[in-house]
Design an enzyme around this catalytic site. Structure first.
Site: not given
Ligand code: MRU
Length: 345
Positions: A51-53, A94, A199, A240, A251
């Site tokens: 995960r994480g952009a 996503r 997170q 994001d 975000n």
């Protein structure tokens, strides 16, 4: 897999497959998964194994590489069709982080310019690998630029995880913190836990502790009070998606509350993100804010915390308007939200 022992690396290519950290198991277990198909990559993105952009952008690119490199065919059209199908599957995982779409478009463009099976396979893989290496370089540049905003003694609030784990390595918001710390600045990080998926508590704290960067964990609802008491001197978060036309920052849910409190108490609110997180095409109204399973709200680590029968909602991101944002730090320098259009290549 020794790479991960020194500098934390979230994803890499290894002999025809993709290795990623299983982020669902952190901080209790550092385990790597080997993904062998684009379908496995798509599932890993969807289920937030990765995960994480920026990390999901690179995962998408490597997923596309997986879709073609191991396919045995002499027909370029078959490969292109396979690639289109993989791109559609990965796009549907996503909706909010723009890096995912940016990465897919970039790889597809390279693929379309090829004229043979060998060239297509080679160029697609090369592009994915290049994007991974670029990501680390870009984060280090964000760190260099952003560290100029950090003073000795700063007490920095960060939200979610915009660290090495959210990228290929080094991180964006945590990249700035890492650089400032390595420059010898005395800083303390306040990591907000980031409900519902935690997170901040699970990933950010783990990452910072590994490097002995001073960090205190707080619950999300403590942030405004700490600002009121003068205990936070800066807020740094990732993004994001940032809308170039207006400077809105999308975000992790909870970012907006921190930004409102920061504005009220006069605390600079800094967003750290690569240019690949800036959306030069769409306006705010076109962005889909991901709605996730409400079980993430009703349960913590599989333990139900709310009574049966209650309804819940679970938007995964929020939108911080430009007037709450002091600076946006990219690899190309430090900008005001109104200056982002200048970055359009
Ligand atoms: O839902 P997640 O964990 O993928 O959300 C991650 C974030 O919101 C990060 O802050 C953002 O992607 C920036 S990461 C450099």
């Amino acid at each position: 897999m020794s790479k991960a022992c020194s500098e934390l690396r979230t994803i890499w290519w290894d002999r025809g497959s993709v290795i990623i950290i299983d982020q669902r198991l952190l901080p209790h277990k550092l385990k790597y998964l080997r993904l062998k198909s684009y379908v496995e990559v798509a599932k890993a993105i969807k289920n937030m194994v990765i995960r994480g952009a920026p990390a999901i952008g690179v995962a998408a690119a490597m997923g596309l590489a997986l879709a073609v490199v191991n396919l045995k065919t002499n027909n370029r059209e078959i490969l292109m069709n396979r690639l289109e199908k993989a791109a559609d599957t990965i796009r549907s995982t996503r909706p909010t982080a723009v890096n995912l779409f940016w990465a897919i478009d970039r790889v597809m463009e390279v693929a379309r310019e090829t004229s043979s099976v060998e060239e297509l396979k080679k160029k697609v893989l090369e592009e994915a690998l290049k994007m991974a290496e670029e990501d680390i370089e870009v984060n280090k540049m964000i760190g260099e630029h952003g560290s100029k905003l950090i003073e000795d003694g700063d007490r920095i609030l960060t939200h979610c995880n915009a660290g090495a784990l959210a990228t290929v390595g080094y991180g964006t918001a945590l990249g700035i913190i890492r650089t400032a710390y390595r420059q010898g600045k005395k800083i303390t990080v306040y990591a907000s836990e980031t409900r519902p998926r935690l997170q901040g508590a699970k990933l950010t704290v783990w990452e910072l502790l590994r490097e002995h960067i001073p960090v205190k964990l707080i619950t999300d609802n403590m942030a405004a009070f700490l600002m009121q008491r003068g205990e936070i001197s800066k807020v740094i978060v990732g993004a994001d998606r940032i809308i170039a036309k207006t400077g809105h920052v999308i975000n992790k849910i909870g970012t907006l509350s921190h930004a409102i409190a920061a504005k009220y108490y006069g605390v600079p609110f800094i967003v750290a993100a690569p240019v690949s997180s800036i959306d030069f095409k769409n306006v705010l109204e076109e962005v889909v804010i991901e709605e996730r399973d409400v079980r993430e709200v009703l349960y913590i680590d599989n333990v139900r915390i709310a009574p049966k029968g209650v309804e819940a909602i679970n938007p995964a991101f929020d939108i911080t308007p430009p007037e709450l944002v002091s600076y946006i730090v990219t690899e190309r320098g430090i900008f005001k939200p109104s200056e982002l259009r200048e970055l359009c290549k």
